[in-house]
Scaffold this active site. Structure first.
Site, PDB file in Angstrom:
ATOM      1  N   ASN A  45       0.841  -1.193   0.000  1.00 45.31           N
ATOM      2  CA  ASN A  45       0.000   0.000   0.000  1.00 45.31           C
ATOM      3  C   ASN A  45       0.883   1.252   0.000  1.00 45.31           C
ATOM      4  O   ASN A  45       1.591   1.517   0.968  1.00 45.31           O
ATOM      5  CB  ASN A  45      -0.911  -0.023   1.234  1.00 45.31           C
ATOM      6  CG  ASN A  45      -1.743   1.238   1.393  1.00 45.31           C
ATOM      7  OD1 ASN A  45      -1.767   2.105   0.521  1.00 45.31           O
ATOM      8  ND2 ASN A  45      -2.434   1.346   2.518  1.00 45.31           N
ATOM      9  N   CYS A  46       0.815   2.009  -1.083  1.00 39.50           N
ATOM     10  CA  CYS A  46       1.641   3.215  -1.211  1.00 39.50           C
ATOM     11  C   CYS A  46       1.424   4.189  -0.055  1.00 39.50           C
ATOM     12  O   CYS A  46       2.368   4.830   0.404  1.00 39.50           O
ATOM     13  CB  CYS A  46       1.321   3.906  -2.541  1.00 39.50           C
ATOM     14  SG  CYS A  46       2.025   5.554  -2.726  1.00 39.50           S
ATOM     15  N   PHE A  47       0.189   4.283   0.445  1.00 39.50           N
ATOM     16  CA  PHE A  47      -0.130   5.318   1.438  1.00 39.50           C
ATOM     17  C   PHE A  47       0.062   4.858   2.883  1.00 39.50           C
ATOM     18  O   PHE A  47      -0.332   5.557   3.805  1.00 39.50           O
ATOM     19  CB  PHE A  47      -1.557   5.831   1.219  1.00 39.50           C
ATOM     20  CG  PHE A  47      -1.625   6.896   0.151  1.00 39.50           C
ATOM     21  CD1 PHE A  47      -1.577   8.236   0.473  1.00 39.50           C
ATOM     22  CD2 PHE A  47      -1.685   6.543  -1.180  1.00 39.50           C
ATOM     23  CE1 PHE A  47      -1.599   9.217  -0.504  1.00 39.50           C
ATOM     24  CE2 PHE A  47      -1.714   7.514  -2.182  1.00 39.50           C
ATOM     25  CZ  PHE A  47      -1.667   8.853  -1.839  1.00 39.50           C
ATOM     26  N   LYS A  90      -0.627  10.972   5.292  1.00 41.60           N
ATOM     27  CA  LYS A  90      -0.039  11.134   3.963  1.00 41.60           C
ATOM     28  C   LYS A  90      -1.082  11.682   2.992  1.00 41.60           C
ATOM     29  O   LYS A  90      -2.112  11.063   2.756  1.00 41.60           O
ATOM     30  CB  LYS A  90       0.504   9.794   3.483  1.00 41.60           C
ATOM     31  CG  LYS A  90       1.231   9.840   2.158  1.00 41.60           C
ATOM     32  CD  LYS A  90       1.951   8.515   1.949  1.00 41.60           C
ATOM     33  CE  LYS A  90       2.464   8.347   0.554  1.00 41.60           C
ATOM     34  NZ  LYS A  90       3.167   7.066   0.371  1.00 41.60           N
TER      35      LYS A  90
END
Length: 227
Positions: free
Chosen positions: A139-141, A156
């Site tokens: 998960n990028c966030f 974020k």
């Protein structure tokens, strides 16, 4: 000024995932196929709910495949790196930059300073992330590195990733505005970051970021470009 290099601004488009990625790659190709512009910027939204997978992200969750089969989500591969990004109610930017600083850290600092200044104009104070890169997280966030911008509570707001080709740069980023809490939980098994962009709206964010672009790169001559 005679020596000003041209930069392109493309009006926002709402298209599906493969179409958006194709346009970004087309613009990157044009930077070294032609000598006509130094930079291009576009902001866009996605037709439906999409999950974009980073270029080097090999692990595709079975849960994501199931959500795709149930038509809750569609999946596309990004040319840029990083982890999975859920595009649902947010705003995506693509910055194409001819011959940027070759140092990846320096290029991120320059582009994220632009984003930081633009969001400040919109009334949101953001700061550079400082966590190490975590390739095991899908998960990028869920983490915030130098490529990202967070608020004072470490929520974020913007996650970015890069793709380099022949010394030219395509940088993708997602600006969270109104993420779907239910879908986010289904995809990542956690709540989305607590953000306050929904009160600002996409149009104001775009306008503030456009103003910040002109300030950040004052020697460029910005022109509207139609595909």
């Amino acid at each position: 000024m005679k020596n000003q290099e041209e930069a392109l601004y493309l009006n926002p488009l709402e298209l599906n995932g493969p179409e958006q990625m194709a346009i970004d790659l087309l613009l990157l190709e044009k930077t070294f196929a032609e000598n006509s512009f130094h930079m291009a910027i576009r902001f866009y939204t996605w037709n439906g709910n999409w999950l974009s997978i980073g270029k080097n992200q090999n692990k595709i969750s079975g849960k994501w495949i199931e959500l795709s089969k149930n038509k809750k989500l569609r999946i596309v591969r990004r040319p840029s790196g990083g982890n999975a990004v859920l595009h649902s109610g947010g705003l995506t930017y693509a910055l194409i930059w001819k011959d940027p600083p070759r140092n990846k850290k320096e290029s991120y600092l320059k582009t994220n300073q632009w984003l930081k200044d633009g969001l400040k104009k919109a009334g949101v104070d953001l700061f550079f992330g400082n966590q190490p890169v975590n390739l095991s997280n899908n998960n990028c966030f869920s983490t915030s590195t130098l490529a990202d911008l967070v608020d004072k509570n470490r929520n974020k707001y913007i996650g970015s990733a890069q793709f380099w080709k022949k010394g030219n740069l395509l940088q993708h980023g997602e600006i969270l505005i109104e993420p779907s809490k239910q879908l986010w939980k289904e995809v990542f098994n956690r709540e989305p970051p607590e953000i306050k962009n929904n009160a600002i709206g996409k149009d104001k964010i775009i306008n503030c970021l456009k103003e910040a672009l002109i300030s950040q790169w004052p020697n460029l001559r910005w022109c509207n470009y139609i595909l």
